[in-house]
Design a protein around this motif. Sequence first.
Motif, short mmCIF file in Angstrom:
data_model
loop_
_atom_site.label_atom_id
_atom_site.label_comp_id
_atom_site.label_asym_id
_atom_site.label_seq_id
_atom_site.Cartn_x
_atom_site.Cartn_y
_atom_site.Cartn_z
N GLY A 257 7.87 14.11 -17.01
CA GLY A 257 6.68 13.25 -16.95
C GLY A 257 5.80 13.49 -15.75
O GLY A 257 4.88 12.71 -15.48
N TYR A 399 6.31 12.87 -8.08
CA TYR A 399 5.81 11.57 -8.52
C TYR A 399 4.35 11.35 -8.15
O TYR A 399 3.78 12.09 -7.36
CB TYR A 399 6.72 10.47 -7.93
CG TYR A 399 8.13 10.63 -8.42
CD1 TYR A 399 8.42 10.43 -9.75
CD2 TYR A 399 9.15 11.04 -7.56
CE1 TYR A 399 9.71 10.61 -10.23
CE2 TYR A 399 10.44 11.22 -8.02
CZ TYR A 399 10.71 11.01 -9.37
OH TYR A 399 11.96 11.20 -9.84
N MET A 433 7.07 6.81 -9.20
CA MET A 433 6.67 6.64 -10.60
C MET A 433 5.94 7.92 -11.02
O MET A 433 5.09 8.42 -10.29
CB MET A 433 5.77 5.42 -10.76
CG MET A 433 5.49 5.13 -12.23
SD MET A 433 4.57 3.62 -12.51
CE MET A 433 5.86 2.42 -12.63
N THR A 434 6.29 8.41 -12.18
CA THR A 434 5.66 9.66 -12.62
C THR A 434 4.24 9.39 -13.11
O THR A 434 3.94 8.27 -13.55
CB THR A 434 6.44 10.29 -13.80
OG1 THR A 434 6.41 9.37 -14.88
CG2 THR A 434 7.85 10.63 -13.42
N ASP A 437 4.30 7.73 -16.43
CA ASP A 437 4.53 6.28 -16.46
C ASP A 437 3.29 5.52 -16.01
O ASP A 437 2.95 4.48 -16.56
CB ASP A 437 5.73 5.93 -15.57
CG ASP A 437 7.04 6.39 -16.18
OD1 ASP A 437 7.05 6.59 -17.41
OD2 ASP A 437 8.02 6.58 -15.45
N GLU A 440 0.88 5.54 -18.82
CA GLU A 440 1.34 4.65 -19.89
C GLU A 440 0.88 3.21 -19.65
O GLU A 440 0.52 2.50 -20.57
CB GLU A 440 2.87 4.73 -19.93
CG GLU A 440 3.52 4.29 -21.23
CD GLU A 440 3.05 5.09 -22.42
OE1 GLU A 440 2.85 6.31 -22.26
OE2 GLU A 440 2.84 4.49 -23.47
N ASN A 441 0.93 2.79 -18.36
CA ASN A 441 0.52 1.43 -18.03
C ASN A 441 -1.00 1.23 -18.07
O ASN A 441 -1.47 0.11 -18.21
CB ASN A 441 1.05 1.05 -16.65
CG ASN A 441 2.53 0.75 -16.69
OD1 ASN A 441 2.95 -0.23 -17.30
ND2 ASN A 441 3.33 1.62 -16.09
N LEU A 458 0.17 -2.23 -14.26
CA LEU A 458 0.71 -1.12 -13.45
C LEU A 458 1.35 -1.68 -12.18
O LEU A 458 2.45 -1.26 -11.80
CB LEU A 458 -0.41 -0.13 -13.11
CG LEU A 458 -0.03 0.98 -12.15
CD1 LEU A 458 1.06 1.88 -12.74
CD2 LEU A 458 -1.24 1.86 -11.80
N ALA A 461 4.66 -3.09 -12.96
CA ALA A 461 5.63 -2.01 -13.25
C ALA A 461 6.08 -1.35 -11.95
O ALA A 461 7.26 -1.04 -11.78
CB ALA A 461 5.00 -0.99 -14.19
N ALA A 465 9.81 -1.26 -10.52
CA ALA A 465 10.47 0.03 -10.20
C ALA A 465 10.97 0.01 -8.76
O ALA A 465 12.07 0.48 -8.47
CB ALA A 465 9.48 1.17 -10.40
N SER A 476 14.72 3.65 -11.22
CA SER A 476 14.15 4.69 -12.08
C SER A 476 14.37 6.07 -11.48
O SER A 476 14.59 7.02 -12.19
CB SER A 476 12.66 4.43 -12.32
OG SER A 476 12.01 4.33 -11.09
N ARG A 477 14.29 6.21 -10.19
CA ARG A 477 14.49 7.52 -9.56
C ARG A 477 15.43 7.39 -8.36
O ARG A 477 15.32 6.42 -7.60
CB ARG A 477 13.17 8.09 -9.02
CG ARG A 477 12.00 7.96 -9.93
CD ARG A 477 12.09 8.87 -11.11
NE ARG A 477 11.08 8.50 -12.08
CZ ARG A 477 11.25 8.57 -13.39
NH1 ARG A 477 12.36 8.98 -13.91
NH2 ARG A 477 10.26 8.25 -14.20
#
Length: 499
Positions: A257, A399, A433-434, A437, A440-441, A458, A461, A465, A476-477
Amino acid sequence: MSDLPSIFGSTVATFAVVYSTATMVFVYTVARQHFPQHLVDGVEKYGRKLVNFAFPYSQITFPEFTDAYMRRSEAFTAIQNYLSEKSSASANRLKADALKDSRSLVLSMDYNEEIADEFDGIKVWWTSNRNIPRSMQISLYPAVDEKYYKLTFHNRHKKHIIESYLPKVMEDGKAIGQVNRLRKLYSNNPSKHWNGFNPKWSHVAFEHPASFDTLAMAAKRKDEIINDLNAFKEGKEDYERIGKPWKRGYLLSGPPGTGKSTMIAAMANYLQYDVYDLELTTIKDNTELRRLLIDTSSKSILVIEDIDCSLDIMNERESKKRKIKEDDDLDPISKEVKKETEETTESKVTLSGVLNCIDGLWSSCGGERIIVFTTNYPEKLDQALIRRGRMDKYIEMSYCCFEAFKVLAKNYLKIDSHLLFAEIGELLGKTNMTPADVAENLIPVFRDENVETRMNRLIEALKAAKEGEGEGEGASRPKEKRKRGCNIRINKREKRNIR
Ligand SMILES: Nc1ncnc2c1ncn2[C@@H]1O[C@H](COP(=O)(O)OP(=O)(O)OP(=O)(O)O)[C@@H](O)[C@H]1O
Ligand SMILES: [Mg+2]
């Protein structure tokens, strides 16, 4: 008739030629019946001179089809492309053609139109025409008009036109065709299906919209990659001079991603190249791999995604050792069954096979090719693959940084700045966050969802994260993999190896 062939000029010339030819034919026929051979030859020779005097111009015809199988002549297509630009400016009647594999209409002059061109101070004339088929022969192919272009120029320039002007027309025409053509995304077919009707590669139109403008990454790194691509594209002579095949290898690494595939699409669109997506797992052995690679064209990007897990080729030596140990533990029957299953399902492509093919292929089959490997785990890669000269540029994608976010905000929200940017920037600095992602938000959940709602989503999110990362559970990472500040980095090895 000095600076002539307009349609009117041609008509006068044609009349002169017809008249002198008719006279010559008459004289020649009479001479053959009544005079000795040397006199007949003399008449023929002077006849030709007379025709040349009346019309001192040469003509070359370029028919559309090269043979009875109706294969389109490359020269005809190149001329059509070359003339398309000139005709739209100077011809009054134009024809629009949708050429096969062309993404736009090609405008060409209509039949019986003529346009003049100039080269090194020499004037030439192009006309377009067609032969309407009259024969009623039975054929597999339907009767179609035979189109052709005719080039007319003065006899005294014949050598220059043939040796310099026509090669230029071909080159320019092909370049125009290259820009207009519909680019393709190829994927390899399983070898058991290869035959005269099923080729090694199937293709679809390559219509990925990614570009360097929409790619979320720091502007400086983006420019660096663009400059690298420019240097490659314009470097034909440099590569020739130093005796290096005209190819360049890129290794893209980064978590899922982060935009590796998007980057490849942006590269292909920027360079106007086709893309060959090579799926190693369907290839039986190195011989098949070689046959596939030899069947690719220049001006293309060969992509091998997830090289670390496509095949267990990275740790060949390790896996061989493991396999021997496993086999030792099996009884003879299970060993036989295992061997058979492996033979039918396992790919025998090896890392050395991939490397040999790549080096061999690029060296022997024309140039202007880029090869891109992608991986999520660069640390797993065999040193042989990433050695100097094989992978010329190593791009690590990571990221989303604030600068990358701004590109996404522009793409998705159509804004350059906002009060919430500061908070997002701060959170991105602390969270992994990629770009996928983040994007996506930012996508609206329903039509016309407002910008603030999307940015707040976002922010939530990012906070979630961050908490996840802090707690360790559901993070997440992993923390140690954090790379912030910019989603693209160059590591030390790249700095050393890459110009
Ligand atoms: N740097 C980026 N710029 C713009 N869009 C991005 C970027 N990274 C990811 N995206 C968005 O996320 C989607 C997924 O990205 P992409 O497929 O390029 O990731 P990837 O690194 O190839 O992932 P994988 O390792 O799973 O193949 C893309 O379709 C794109 O919309
Ligand atoms: Mg990908």
